[in-house]
Scaffold this active site. Structure first.
Site, PDB file in Angstrom:
ATOM      1  N   HIS A  78      -4.364 -24.203  33.809  1.00 33.74           N
ATOM      2  CA  HIS A  78      -4.451 -25.491  33.103  1.00 33.74           C
ATOM      3  C   HIS A  78      -5.920 -25.894  32.968  1.00 33.74           C
ATOM      4  O   HIS A  78      -6.669 -25.723  33.916  1.00 33.74           O
ATOM      5  CB  HIS A  78      -3.703 -26.563  33.897  1.00 33.74           C
ATOM      6  CG  HIS A  78      -3.818 -27.922  33.258  1.00 33.74           C
ATOM      7  ND1 HIS A  78      -3.117 -28.259  32.131  1.00 33.74           N
ATOM      8  CD2 HIS A  78      -4.581 -29.002  33.590  1.00 33.74           C
ATOM      9  CE1 HIS A  78      -3.425 -29.503  31.795  1.00 33.74           C
ATOM     10  NE2 HIS A  78      -4.319 -29.982  32.671  1.00 33.74           N
ATOM     11  N   ARG A 133       0.835  -1.205   0.000  1.00 31.62           N
ATOM     12  CA  ARG A 133       0.000   0.000   0.000  1.00 31.62           C
ATOM     13  C   ARG A 133       0.870   1.255   0.000  1.00 31.62           C
ATOM     14  O   ARG A 133       1.921   1.283   0.625  1.00 31.62           O
ATOM     15  CB  ARG A 133      -0.933  -0.035   1.222  1.00 31.62           C
ATOM     16  CG  ARG A 133      -1.950  -1.164   1.091  1.00 31.62           C
ATOM     17  CD  ARG A 133      -2.872  -1.231   2.276  1.00 31.62           C
ATOM     18  NE  ARG A 133      -3.667  -0.050   2.476  1.00 31.62           N
ATOM     19  CZ  ARG A 133      -4.805   0.234   1.825  1.00 31.62           C
ATOM     20  NH1 ARG A 133      -5.271  -0.587   0.913  1.00 31.62           N
ATOM     21  NH2 ARG A 133      -5.474   1.333   2.097  1.00 31.62           N
TER      22      ARG A 133
HETATM   23  P1  FAD Z   1      -6.604   4.702   7.361  1.00 31.91           P
HETATM   24  O1  FAD Z   1      -7.262   3.644   8.139  1.00 31.91           O
HETATM   25  O2  FAD Z   1      -6.311   4.430   5.926  1.00 31.91           O
HETATM   26  O3  FAD Z   1      -7.494   6.003   7.493  1.00 31.91           O
HETATM   27  C1  FAD Z   1      -7.175   7.184   6.795  1.00 31.91           C
HETATM   28  C2  FAD Z   1      -8.462   7.948   6.564  1.00 31.91           C
HETATM   29  O4  FAD Z   1      -8.126   9.250   6.091  1.00 31.91           O
HETATM   30  C3  FAD Z   1      -9.358   7.331   5.483  1.00 31.91           C
HETATM   31  O5  FAD Z   1     -10.610   7.013   6.041  1.00 31.91           O
HETATM   32  C4  FAD Z   1      -9.468   8.418   4.411  1.00 31.91           C
HETATM   33  O6  FAD Z   1     -10.771   8.488   3.853  1.00 31.91           O
HETATM   34  C5  FAD Z   1      -9.149   9.682   5.197  1.00 31.91           C
HETATM   35  N1  FAD Z   1      -8.584  10.774   4.386  1.00 31.91           N
HETATM   36  C6  FAD Z   1      -7.501  10.726   3.582  1.00 31.91           C
HETATM   37  N2  FAD Z   1      -7.271  11.944   3.051  1.00 31.91           N
HETATM   38  C7  FAD Z   1      -8.234  12.773   3.517  1.00 31.91           C
HETATM   39  C8  FAD Z   1      -8.540  14.152   3.332  1.00 31.91           C
HETATM   40  N3  FAD Z   1      -7.784  14.957   2.568  1.00 31.91           N
HETATM   41  N4  FAD Z   1      -9.614  14.653   3.962  1.00 31.91           N
HETATM   42  C9  FAD Z   1     -10.392  13.883   4.755  1.00 31.91           C
HETATM   43  N5  FAD Z   1     -10.149  12.572   4.974  1.00 31.91           N
HETATM   44  C10 FAD Z   1      -9.073  12.036   4.369  1.00 31.91           C
HETATM   45  N6  FAD Z   1      -3.723  -3.871  10.003  1.00 31.91           N
HETATM   46  C11 FAD Z   1      -3.661  -4.573  11.153  1.00 31.91           C
HETATM   47  O7  FAD Z   1      -3.074  -4.106  12.126  1.00 31.91           O
HETATM   48  N7  FAD Z   1      -4.262  -5.808  11.272  1.00 31.91           N
HETATM   49  C12 FAD Z   1      -4.906  -6.383  10.236  1.00 31.91           C
HETATM   50  O8  FAD Z   1      -5.426  -7.498  10.366  1.00 31.91           O
HETATM   51  C13 FAD Z   1      -4.987  -5.665   9.004  1.00 31.91           C
HETATM   52  N8  FAD Z   1      -5.634  -6.197   7.950  1.00 31.91           N
HETATM   53  C14 FAD Z   1      -5.713  -5.471   6.790  1.00 31.91           C
HETATM   54  C15 FAD Z   1      -6.385  -6.020   5.706  1.00 31.91           C
HETATM   55  C16 FAD Z   1      -6.502  -5.316   4.520  1.00 31.91           C
HETATM   56  C17 FAD Z   1      -7.225  -5.927   3.362  1.00 31.91           C
HETATM   57  C18 FAD Z   1      -5.949  -4.000   4.425  1.00 31.91           C
HETATM   58  C19 FAD Z   1      -6.086  -3.194   3.162  1.00 31.91           C
HETATM   59  C20 FAD Z   1      -5.272  -3.438   5.494  1.00 31.91           C
HETATM   60  C21 FAD Z   1      -5.140  -4.167   6.680  1.00 31.91           C
HETATM   61  N9  FAD Z   1      -4.461  -3.652   7.775  1.00 31.91           N
HETATM   62  C22 FAD Z   1      -4.368  -4.379   8.932  1.00 31.91           C
HETATM   63  C23 FAD Z   1      -3.794  -2.324   7.718  1.00 31.91           C
HETATM   64  C24 FAD Z   1      -4.645  -1.255   8.402  1.00 31.91           C
HETATM   65  O9  FAD Z   1      -5.912  -1.198   7.790  1.00 31.91           O
HETATM   66  C25 FAD Z   1      -3.950   0.095   8.305  1.00 31.91           C
HETATM   67  O10 FAD Z   1      -2.647  -0.026   8.806  1.00 31.91           O
HETATM   68  C26 FAD Z   1      -4.693   1.144   9.112  1.00 31.91           C
HETATM   69  O11 FAD Z   1      -6.002   1.313   8.650  1.00 31.91           O
HETATM   70  C27 FAD Z   1      -3.950   2.493   9.048  1.00 31.91           C
HETATM   71  O12 FAD Z   1      -4.664   3.426   9.785  1.00 31.91           O
HETATM   72  P2  FAD Z   1      -4.567   4.987   9.445  1.00 31.91           P
HETATM   73  O13 FAD Z   1      -5.406   5.667  10.467  1.00 31.91           O
HETATM   74  O14 FAD Z   1      -3.167   5.394   9.279  1.00 31.91           O
HETATM   75  O15 FAD Z   1      -5.214   5.144   7.986  1.00 31.91           O
END
Ligand code: FAD
Length: 574
Positions: A553, A380
């Site tokens: 256990h 990603r």
């Molecule tokens: P995100 O969850 O991506 O959230 C970012 C948010 O910012 C989004 O909702 C987006 O809409 C919003 N955004 C972006 N730009 C703007 C803007 N300009 N204005 C307003 N909003 C905006 N991780 C684990 O730990 N365990 C797992 O089992 C796991 N399984 C996964 C399975 C899949 C299929 C995928 C794709 C990922 C998985 N992950 C897992 C990874 C995990 O989803 C991410 O690491 C996590 O969501 C990151 O969190 P974040 O808050 O950084 O970003």
């Protein structure tokens, strides 16, 4: 005013129903008595009717979703009318929200002045928001899609819901061993997907509630940088300017695609589409044998697809120790998953019958893998372009693939922090959330640096695997003098009763200090039990102290105790 949309009444005495046709999506204007959607249940169909003139801020349901009485399905912004043809829709007045007069689809100009603005409502953003609000700051989140971000809506949670459905299939297939015969197994992908949506919707509603109950302002829409102190957001109800003292960028990441011939074909799936398939593909090729690719390989193999996995590195899941990968590969083979390693996908073509042909190069050999569908799971990309970072005076890291941050998650601009996938440190939800806590604490004057030494990684294949601290591979590479202790689930009483004897616990200790420095688990409860090992490492526990902790256990966790004892070759049961 803002109102929650709650399912109050269904047909007859029904307590749940299915969402029928949705007439008004999020963002639509509504007038009083408009039918927003219909609900079908055993006793008939009822319409969910607007009591408002206004617009729908969000609607967390899709057609076909199962909904329950009392469930909050969205939020409406507008004014209540007395001319309602009162049937189904009820409201919970969000009185703590600012009331404002609202004309249909006419956005009002609004200025917010907050201590902390957060862009992105994923596990990084919403956790940082709650932590900052708990400390008494005035906090605002901007989210352009759905609260919960990738993790709740398109990642961790929906995949694990599917993994658990597959687990039930596996259990039923093995049930004769427990004296229970179930025939035939009938799999409904539709119901599996419905359940997944329900789990996701419940959790997203839960986060919405947490955000509201912590008095965090939440604006739906894309945040745009106006200047170093101001964001703007436009949506149907407001044109907002957000003036902040501190900003936390938590914009997450998006799927990346290999730049090979055919990869921009719209029919090539990503993890997002794999979570929404309506029919089980007869065959599926997944390019990428990392965590996401392998989880989907087991999900679709469990549903009955013939699955191929193409991995560029010498092994799938290549960050794990070889002995940990082996039971997963053996299980994959048993389930008919064909793994191609050291294999470079070079093109994807479509044949006359619509099936896909992936060309792969393994050394100097070329092979062709044919399947009905092809999915890409090759990592990603940090969402570094969703905000104008130049205007914010925020710099990227050396590789230009994430925002540069220090140990307190500060960017090059001292009033701006970045957390989660956008920093491209370790793209996991629990890392994003912890970075969020570190950033919010730093804003609150608490200086506790972020450390990546004890980040557990968990892989929800069948069997599951997990790893924390120093792996054996790493210890050997770094020249650490280490000893290992291992205990197989085959020798664990509880695992025997569960019929889950595949796998083991392995611990790594420093041979000189005798402190536990790492551990891996493959097999039953690997994902839950790894935290025990994290705690042992975090507390800098040595073998002598760790071996005197009493484990209940019969539990699978006794295997950790036995692995500790085995570090001194003093295991009791093996
Ligand atoms: P995100 O969850 O991506 O959230 C970012 C948010 O910012 C989004 O909702 C987006 O809409 C919003 N955004 C972006 N730009 C703007 C803007 N300009 N204005 C307003 N909003 C905006 N991780 C684990 O730990 N365990 C797992 O089992 C796991 N399984 C996964 C399975 C899949 C299929 C995928 C794709 C990922 C998985 N992950 C897992 C990874 C995990 O989803 C991410 O690491 C996590 O969501 C990151 O969190 P974040 O808050 O950084 O970003």
């Amino acid at each position: 005013m803002l109102f929650d949309l709650i399912i109050e009444k269904l047909s007859g005495h029904d307590t749940s129903g299915k969402v029928g046709k949705i007439n008004k999506e999020a963002g639509s204007d509504v007038k009083v008595n408009d039918v927003i959607f219909s609900i079908e249940s055993g006793k008939g169909t009822v319409n969910f009717i607007s009591k408002y003139n206004g617009f729908i801020e969000n609607l967390s349901i899709d057609e076909g979703d199962t909904i329950k009485k009392g469930q909050i399905v969205g939020r409406i912004s507008g004014e209540k009318s007395n001319e309602v043809d009162s049937k189904n829709l009820t409201e919970k007045n969000n009185s703590k929200k600012t009331a404002y007069s609202f004309g249909i689809a006419k956005p009002i100009n609004k200025t917010y002045e907050v201590d902390v603005a957060i862009v992105g409502g994923g596990p990084g953003g919403y956790v940082a928001a709650i932590r900052a609000a708990q400390a008494g700051f005035k906090v605002l989140i901007v989210e352009e899609d759905k609260l919960g971000g990738t993790c709740l809506n398109y990642g961790c949670i929906p995949t694990k819901s599917l993994v658990n459905s597959i687990d039930i299939i596996d259990k039923i297939k093995n049930s004769a061993e427990f004296g229970i015969e179930v025939h035939p197994i009938k799999i409904s992908l539709e119901k599996i997907m419905d359940r997944k949506k329900e789990v996701v919707n419940n959790l997203v509603s839960g986060i919405t509630h947490l955000v509201e109950s912590n008095n965090i302002e939440y604006i739906m829409g894309k945040a745009i940088v106006q200047d170093e102190d101001t964001l703007t957001v436009k949506n149907k109800s407001e044109n907002s300017a957000i003036k902040f003292k501190k900003l936390i960028i938590a914009t997450g990441s998006k799927t990346s695609m290999l730049p090979i011939e055919g990869s921009n074909d719209k029919s090539i799936l990503t993890s997002k589409e794999l979570l929404e398939l309506k029919e089980i593909p007869k065959s599926l090729t997944i390019i990428g044998g990392g965590v996401i690719g392998m989880e989907f390989a087991f999900i679709y193999a469990g549903l009955g697809s013939i699955v191929n996995v193409i991995e560029f590195f010498p092994s799938v899941l290549n960050t794990l120790d070889e002995d940990v990968i082996l039971p997963i590969k053996e299980s994959a083979e048993e389930k008919g998953i064909r793994i191609y390693e050291n294999a470079c996908a070079s093109s994807i073509k479509s044949s006359m019958d619509g099936s896909k042909i992936v060309e792969i190069k393994i050394g100097d050999k070329t092979e062709y893998v044919t399947s009905e569908m092809v999915a890409m799971a090759v990592g990603r990309k940090a969402n570094i372009d969703s905000l104008d970072l130049d205007k914010l005076n925020v710099k990227l890291n050396e590789k230009k693939n994430g925002i540069e941050v220090d140990e307190y998650m500060r960017t090059s601009n001292p009033k701006i922090y970045a957390i989660g996938d956008v920093t491209n440190k370790i793209q996991l939800a629990h890392v994003a959330s912890h970075q969020g806590i570190v950033a919010a604490d730093h804003i609150n004057g608490i200086k506790k640096p972020m450390s990546y030494d004890l980040v557990p990684s968990v892989i929800f294949t069948s069997p599951e695997a997990s790893q924390v601290g120093v792996s054996e591979k790493e210890a050997a590479n770094k020249g650490i003098e280490y000893i290992t202790g291992k205990f197989p689930f085959m020798a664990n009483g509880k695992a025997q009763t569960m019929g889950e004897t595949n796998g083991f616990v392995k611990l790594i200790a420093d041979a000189n200090t005798r402190k536990i420095i790492g551990g891996s688990i493959v097999g039953i409860h690997a994902s839950d039990m790894i935290s025990t090992i994290s705690n042992l490492i975090n507390a800098e526990t040595d073998i002598d102290d760790a071996s005197h902790v009493i484990y209940a256990h019969p539990t699978v966790a006794e295997s950790i105790h036995e692995a500790i004892l085995d570090l001194d070759n003093r295991g009791i049961h093996f």
